[in-house]
Design an enzyme around this catalytic site. Sequence first.
Site, PDB file in Angstrom:
ATOM      1  N   HIS A   1       0.707  -1.074  -0.093  1.00 28.49           N
ATOM      2  CA  HIS A   1      -0.216   0.277  -0.065  1.00 28.49           C
ATOM      3  C   HIS A   1       0.970   1.603   0.093  1.00 28.49           C
ATOM      4  O   HIS A   1       0.227   2.409  -0.321  1.00 28.49           O
ATOM      5  CB  HIS A   1      -0.681  -0.121   1.038  1.00 28.49           C
TER       6      HIS A   1
ATOM      7  N   CYS B   1       5.140  20.735  -5.060  1.00 28.86           N
ATOM      8  CA  CYS B   1       6.713  19.791  -6.048  1.00 28.86           C
ATOM      9  C   CYS B   1       7.444  20.831  -6.568  1.00 28.86           C
ATOM     10  O   CYS B   1       7.288  22.135  -6.255  1.00 28.86           O
ATOM     11  CB  CYS B   1       6.076  18.967  -7.151  1.00 28.86           C
TER      12      CYS B   1
END
Length: 270
Positions: free
Chosen positions: A148, A177
């Site tokens: 996961h 970002c």
Amino acid sequence: MVSPSTSFRPLLAEMRRGRYYHCLRMIQTEITEELKRRFRRARRVVVLTGAGISAESGVPTFRGGGGSAVWKGFPFEQISSADMLTRDPALVWEWFNYRREVISRARPNAAHRALADWEKRFESFVIITQNIDDLHRAAGSRTVLELHGNIWRVRCLSCGRVAENRQVPLREIPPKCACGGVLRPDVVLFGEALPGEVLHRAQTEAARGELFFIIGTSAIVYPAAYLPVIARRGGAYLIEVNPEATPASRLVDVTLAGKAGEVLPALSDA
Ligand code: OAD
């Protein structure tokens, strides 16, 4: 698409076929002589872990004790979903920011350490984890398949770059970002596919294990919950470690009904 779901159907279908239906078997809580013998002789060992293995490190589980986690009024399946990430990324990040704070305080417990030690004992040893907390690696385990994802990784929704980010608490929500795009946690959300390569490797390892441990998982989230079935078909001896019964309990050879942090060191000593 193979995405996390909580359908019992595949496991129930397998049980109805009767092949692995051990419902009349007594639940075993002792470390039996047979288990000790198999543990000493095994060469290929596979371990599936879930949130319960980190419970003794102070990381809350999602389910267990009859309840299911709710955060700010949202069931966790809703807030940890692809749908919510599209509608309200800041809310999803607040939930993950909270989880990052909890996990940043957590240290590997005796169960994580026992598994790191087991890796040195066996010819082949693989941990398949549903956890995103990185505590297996922190304990020293090397071969860890994260089904996961990992809470300490972020992925840019614009340029796709994946990077490590251990900032706690996050200075900006949602974080950005370097390219200016919005970052997301590099974890699998409900409604999303599992990383194909990791899942394929997990299935391959499950099929070739001699011993297959199912530790601290409610065994209801697929496709992870199907791995014990694959292991059984491959001829593995199945051992569950969990203080509560789960749908997998009917499938296994031995249930060690206790806390992972107590049971695993006891098995090491035995
Ligand atoms: P759950 O929270 O569903 O189940 C935790 C299990 O751990 C329960 O069966 C408890 O009885 C058991 N447990 C509690 N304390 C324990 C201890 N000290 N030792 C051993 N067992 C203990 O967690 P998972 O099965 O991991 O997915 O949940 C599966 C997935 O559902 C998670 O990976 C997450 C969640 O939605 C995603 O977010 C995609």
